[in-house]
Design a protein around this motif. Sequence first.
Motif, PDB file in Angstrom:
ATOM      1  N   HIS A 115     100.912  30.443  21.548  1.00 52.87           N
ATOM      2  CA  HIS A 115     100.705  31.030  19.948  1.00 52.87           C
ATOM      3  C   HIS A 115     101.844  30.620  19.302  1.00 52.87           C
ATOM      4  N   VAL A 116     103.087  30.150  19.525  1.00 48.65           N
ATOM      5  CA  VAL A 116     103.881  29.510  18.846  1.00 48.65           C
ATOM      6  C   VAL A 116     103.408  28.384  18.011  1.00 48.65           C
ATOM      7  N   LEU A 117     102.684  27.409  18.721  1.00 52.41           N
ATOM      8  CA  LEU A 117     101.910  26.348  18.144  1.00 52.41           C
ATOM      9  C   LEU A 117     100.731  26.770  17.328  1.00 52.41           C
ATOM     10  N   GLU A 118      99.901  27.516  17.678  1.00 51.19           N
ATOM     11  CA  GLU A 118      98.922  28.328  16.935  1.00 51.19           C
ATOM     12  C   GLU A 118      99.375  28.683  15.603  1.00 51.19           C
ATOM     13  N   GLN A 119     100.481  29.120  15.372  1.00 50.53           N
ATOM     14  CA  GLN A 119     101.181  29.886  14.159  1.00 50.53           C
ATOM     15  C   GLN A 119     101.585  28.647  13.393  1.00 50.53           C
ATOM     16  N   ALA A 120     102.308  27.638  14.039  1.00 48.35           N
ATOM     17  CA  ALA A 120     102.624  26.469  13.178  1.00 48.35           C
ATOM     18  C   ALA A 120     101.531  25.781  12.702  1.00 48.35           C
ATOM     19  N   ALA A 121     100.214  25.565  13.464  1.00 44.51           N
ATOM     20  CA  ALA A 121      99.168  24.966  12.819  1.00 44.51           C
ATOM     21  C   ALA A 121      98.702  25.626  11.567  1.00 44.51           C
ATOM     22  N   ASP A 122      98.513  27.096  11.652  1.00 44.65           N
ATOM     23  CA  ASP A 122      98.183  27.595  10.531  1.00 44.65           C
ATOM     24  C   ASP A 122      99.213  27.715   9.328  1.00 44.65           C
ATOM     25  N   ALA A 123     100.663  27.392   9.594  1.00 41.26           N
ATOM     26  CA  ALA A 123     101.251  27.188   8.577  1.00 41.26           C
ATOM     27  C   ALA A 123     101.408  25.856   7.985  1.00 41.26           C
ATOM     28  N   GLY A 124     100.580  25.223   8.454  1.00 36.89           N
ATOM     29  CA  GLY A 124     100.353  23.731   7.861  1.00 36.89           C
ATOM     30  C   GLY A 124     101.533  22.673   8.565  1.00 36.89           C
ATOM     31  N   ILE A 125     102.027  23.003   9.695  1.00 37.32           N
ATOM     32  CA  ILE A 125     102.857  22.146  10.315  1.00 37.32           C
ATOM     33  C   ILE A 125     101.850  21.061  11.190  1.00 37.32           C
ATOM     34  N   ARG A 126     101.792  19.994  10.899  1.00 39.38           N
ATOM     35  CA  ARG A 126     101.177  18.897  11.394  1.00 39.38           C
ATOM     36  C   ARG A 126     101.535  18.198  12.754  1.00 39.38           C
ATOM     37  N   ASN A 127     103.053  18.272  12.681  1.00 37.85           N
ATOM     38  CA  ASN A 127     103.667  17.444  13.968  1.00 37.85           C
ATOM     39  C   ASN A 127     105.169  18.312  14.180  1.00 37.85           C
ATOM     40  N   ILE A 128     105.302  18.214  15.479  1.00 41.32           N
ATOM     41  CA  ILE A 128     106.726  18.772  15.916  1.00 41.32           C
ATOM     42  C   ILE A 128     107.191  17.709  16.917  1.00 41.32           C
ATOM     43  N   ILE A 129     108.415  17.403  16.730  1.00 44.71           N
ATOM     44  CA  ILE A 129     109.314  16.458  17.529  1.00 44.71           C
ATOM     45  C   ILE A 129     110.079  17.507  18.542  1.00 44.71           C
ATOM     46  N   THR A 130     109.917  17.366  19.880  1.00 49.72           N
ATOM     47  CA  THR A 130     110.686  18.411  20.918  1.00 49.72           C
ATOM     48  C   THR A 130     111.636  17.503  21.257  1.00 49.72           C
ATOM     49  N   ILE A 131     112.993  17.818  21.421  1.00 48.95           N
ATOM     50  CA  ILE A 131     114.059  16.928  21.476  1.00 48.95           C
ATOM     51  C   ILE A 131     114.950  16.965  22.996  1.00 48.95           C
ATOM     52  N   GLY A 132     115.165  16.013  23.328  1.00 44.57           N
ATOM     53  CA  GLY A 132     115.772  15.935  24.968  1.00 44.57           C
ATOM     54  C   GLY A 132     117.172  16.019  24.539  1.00 44.57           C
ATOM     55  N   ILE A 133     117.941  16.802  25.555  1.00 41.28           N
ATOM     56  CA  ILE A 133     119.440  17.068  25.508  1.00 41.28           C
ATOM     57  C   ILE A 133     120.283  16.688  26.750  1.00 41.28           C
ATOM     58  N   ASP A 134     119.099  16.319  27.814  1.00 38.66           N
ATOM     59  CA  ASP A 134     119.854  16.095  28.749  1.00 38.66           C
ATOM     60  C   ASP A 134     118.654  15.422  29.804  1.00 38.66           C
ATOM     61  N   LEU A 135     118.662  14.978  30.960  1.00 42.59           N
ATOM     62  CA  LEU A 135     117.564  14.303  31.825  1.00 42.59           C
ATOM     63  C   LEU A 135     116.386  15.562  31.974  1.00 42.59           C
ATOM     64  N   ALA A 136     116.762  16.595  32.497  1.00 45.99           N
ATOM     65  CA  ALA A 136     115.819  17.476  32.359  1.00 45.99           C
ATOM     66  C   ALA A 136     114.880  17.848  31.411  1.00 45.99           C
ATOM     67  N   SER A 137     115.777  18.029  30.107  1.00 42.89           N
ATOM     68  CA  SER A 137     114.911  18.561  29.068  1.00 42.89           C
ATOM     69  C   SER A 137     114.213  17.200  28.168  1.00 42.89           C
TER      70      SER A 137
END
Length: 271
Positions: free
Chosen positions: A35-57
């Motif tokens: 749902h969060v990603l659908e909202q982003a697309a509806d708002a014109g967000i073409r890309n999201i970069i998700t960030i690593g902060i340790d090995l697991a993430s």
Amino acid sequence: MQTTSPSPPPVLPDATLIDTHCHLDMQAYDSDLDHVLEQAADAGIRNIITIGIDLASSRAAVKLADRYPQIYATVGVHPHEANNVTPAILDELSRLSKAPKVVGYGEIGLDYAKNYAPREVQRKVFATQLELAKQLDLPVVIHDREAHDETIQLLRATGPFHKRGVMHCFSGDVSLARQVIDLGFYISIPGIVTFKNAKDLQEVVRETDIQHLILETDGPFLAPVPFRGKRNTPAKIAYTAQMVAELKQMSLHDVAAMTTKNAIDLFRLPG
């Protein structure tokens, strides 16, 4: 009783936004990520970069990028986790970085506000990861909190960075911004710029050419006004873009177009 939240400012049909820094693997998004990603697309967000902060993430970020076409990933170890870094972890991050949608190394840096790891350990791990990022031919995503001078010193000592980088969630003044730009780095503007007391950051936006700026949420943290204190999501980056447009006396369309171009150039995203 459910209340209605304000709609994001409109982005013109031929302009889009990129959230260059979000933590989509965090628990805050577990129940409704689609749902969060659908909202982003509806708002014109073409890309999201998700960030690593340790090995697991970092592993989780790579998996999310594999699962969703609009998501890209970075890998790295945040200064809060510097005590836990081992050669084996760095080797695994190096391996992960070869995944096709990994576009940066970080977030890495120094955090002298929390000091979860001793400062000397933070500096050593930061320098090691800067060198690794250069070997991997990736731009760097820098975390700098209350450590401006030493962050700049280490960047200068280990540079130049041919793939450049970004000072994530910029928290310095105009003087620091100029030093960051002199390194060939971008300044990343978070939702904090919408806060009334964010005078220094607002001045940085006014005084910095748009060609040096990109936008981020740092979600789930740092939601912009009028959502301050609530969960941040990529769709809300439109409020940050609107504030940047007001501060720079530019149209929202032009801010979206320029910051998107900058993000594409830095992270070598598809055009």
